[in-house]
Design a protein around this motif. Structure first.
Motif: not given
Length: 567
Positions: A163-171
């Motif tokens: 999250l802190k690197r890319y923002g939203g990611v696949p859960i």
């Protein structure tokens, strides 16, 4: 069988089948990696002590960040305005500091590593119920819930790293994908990932080992660790980069689409809950808290065996009895951030700062964090003046700023060589919790008494005299003070790199020269101090506030959207 990663996208990326049937049911760990045992062997229905399942879970801890010198042999902080690499050439961390990267060669990419950790945690959670573990926790309840909580935490912290690197990611949830599955998944929104992590932390806190944990379990996930992760996640979520300063205002993947002060309230409450938990406190000795096996301030750490790695990688180079590489060169910008011992910044005319004796009467944390000319080490004074033993200006790797990193090292001031000591990588500690609370509370309610108390506690432990803050500070004044306090208290702990991004100030502090101090010694012993540029930092806003998702992921997954400004 073992899959070839390059044929597949995300979570199977993670990788490949971690349990393969190549080894049958051998009853030994020594010869074959744990992930190569069959499921029947690991989730043994007759293993009442859970030995094999525990081994699988412990393997998951290995994905946790190593911390020290982990980015191409450099600290991540050398990619911020706090330090540069002493190595010359295009090191990975220098690429971060100068923006010399793309989605093909991002130097700090953790996508595969984090999803491997997530996958392994889910495999554990999906299979562990088959193991008839009969161990008990201190309160008499089954240890099974604590082990499950550990796996859930390790999965949650991996999502936060994403999250802190890319923002939203696949859960991924609890789903464990196989190589035959359709895994062209879209990214979840930033808000969905934040909410998911926070909810997972609540579940962990309800079931994890209680604090303080017994010595034999030191390094395991506890309730305090889950509360600390939740507090940090909510602090990041409330911060300007994501809350009101989204780099693409309508993009739900890169942050919230509107500002809410209530997010600061939630962050403050999460930190306050951990403070009220009353299981942790500030250690009196700032220096020792990083090298003792365990103490009251450390909430969660990646435990290591005794070694001398931090010293041999980063200490001053001019000692024949204890060879070091001097890899980390702190900047003058960081040195200047440390106030005087009276708590006043060096820029304050009343502080007593003397540019002819720049290291005298400073915040004690400066001595514990940075080697400067005249610091005591290995039974002599450090010499970082031009031609000195620790800055000989030969072709050896040496400081480029006139400083070396001191933090995390043993007490070798009066020794002649290094010995093996613990260098546990501290991932959460109580001082950060106090600073997290102070920041969130100040942003939500202004500099009330609770904010003052939290900051003054940290300054008091540091040894500032007086440690009290001026009365009647404005929110803006307190904000600047809190940010500086974070910088000096948490230096080299992988906070500054992320803080200047979440505060959305990287474009100010990472566009232009970073500095060091040249010290010339006259034949009469007089010292002349000259500020010199050592590296020109470059930060391309707004794209560099988030990392690029690796090119392979976007190319192979039609549902994977790249972050703005990257291809």
């Amino acid at each position: 069988m073992v899959c070839q990663y390059r044929k597949y996208s995300i979570p199977a990326l993670a990788a490949c089948l971690l349990l393969v049937a190549a080894t049958g049911c051998r009853k030994t760990w020594e010869d074959v990696p744990l992930e190569q045992f069959t499921g029947e062997y690991v989730w043994d229905v007759e293993d009442s002590l859970g030995v094999k399942a525990r081994g699988f879970l412990v393997e998951t801890y290995k994905y946790m960040p190593d911390g020290y010198n982990r980015v191409g042999n450099d600290l991540l902080d050398a990619g911020s305005d706090d330090a540069i690499s002493s190595a010359t050439g295009a090191t990975d961390v220098q690429k971060l500091a100068t923006g010399s990267f793309s989605s093909i060669n991002y130097p700090e990419d953790q996508w595969n590593n984090n999803y491997s950790q997530i996958r392994k945690g889910s495999i554990f959670l999906n299979n562990f119920d088959r193991v008839p573990l009969n161990m008990k926790m201190a309160d008499g309840s089954s240890a099974k819930k604590a082990w499950r909580a550990e796996a859930r935490f390790l999965r949650a912290i991996a999502y936060f790293d994403l999250l802190k690197r890319y923002g939203g990611v696949p859960i991924m949830g609890d789903k464990v994908y196989q190589v035959s599955d359709d895994i062209s998944l879209p990214r979840n929104s930033f808000e969905e990932v934040v909410n998911y992590i926070a909810a997972e932390c609540d579940k962990v806190a309800d079931s994890a080992w209680a604090d303080p944990i017994e010595d034999s379990k030191w390094g395991y996930v506890t309730k305090g660790a889950a509360m600390a992760l939740k507090a940090r996640v909510l602090l990041y979520a409330a911060s300007p980069l994501f809350n009101g300063g989204n780099i693409e205002a309508s993009n739900k993947l890169t942050g919230y689409t509107s500002y809410s002060a209530d997010r600061w309230r939630l962050a403050a409450e999460a930190s306050k809950a951990l403070i009220a938990y009353n299981k942790f406190g500030l250690e009196s000795d700032f220096k020792k808290l990083f090298i003792t096996a365990r103490n009251n301030e450390v909430i969660f750490a990646k435990v290591s065996g005794p070694n001398k790695n931090v010293e041999t990688n980063n200490a001053p180079i001019g000692y024949s009895s204890a060879v070091s590489l001097g890899r980390t060169s702190p900047t003058q910008e960081l040195v200047d951030a440390f106030p005087m011992a009276n708590g006043l910044p060096v820029t304050d005319p009343l502080s007593g700062y003397d540019p002819a004796f720049p290291y005298a009467n400073r915040d004690p944390r400066l001595t514990y964090t940075i080697f400067f000319n005249g610091s005591q080490w290995l039974s002599r004074n450090v010499q970082t003046y031009e031609g000195g033993l620790d800055k000989p200006n030969t072709n050896v790797q040496q400081t480029r700023t006139g400083y070396y990193m001191r933090k995390f090292m043993g007490e070798y001031e009066s020794q002649t060589n290094y010995s093996d000591i613990r260098h546990n990588v501290v991932l959460f500690r109580y001082a950060e919790v106090l600073l997290n609370f102070a920041e969130a509370q100040n942003e939500f309610a202004g500099p009330d008494a609770d904010v003052y108390n939290a900051i003054e506690s940290v300054r008091s432990r540091a040894g500032l005299n007086p440690f009290q803050l001026p009365a009647n500070l404005t929110k803006e004044q307190m904000r600047e003070l809190i940010r500086n306090e974070r910088r000096v208290e948490l230096a080299f702990e992988e906070h500054r790199f992320w803080d200047i991004r979440r505060w959305k100030m990287a474009e100010q502090v990472m566009n232009g020269p970073l500095h060091g101090m040249r010290i010339d010694l006259s034949s009469g012993g007089d010292r002349t101090y000259t500020l010199i540029p050592v590296l020109t930092a470059k930060f391309r806003a707004p794209a560099m506030y988030l990392a690029p998702i690796r090119y392979e992921e976007v190319a192979r997954n039609p549902n994977m959207k790249q972050n703005p400004g990257w291809e």
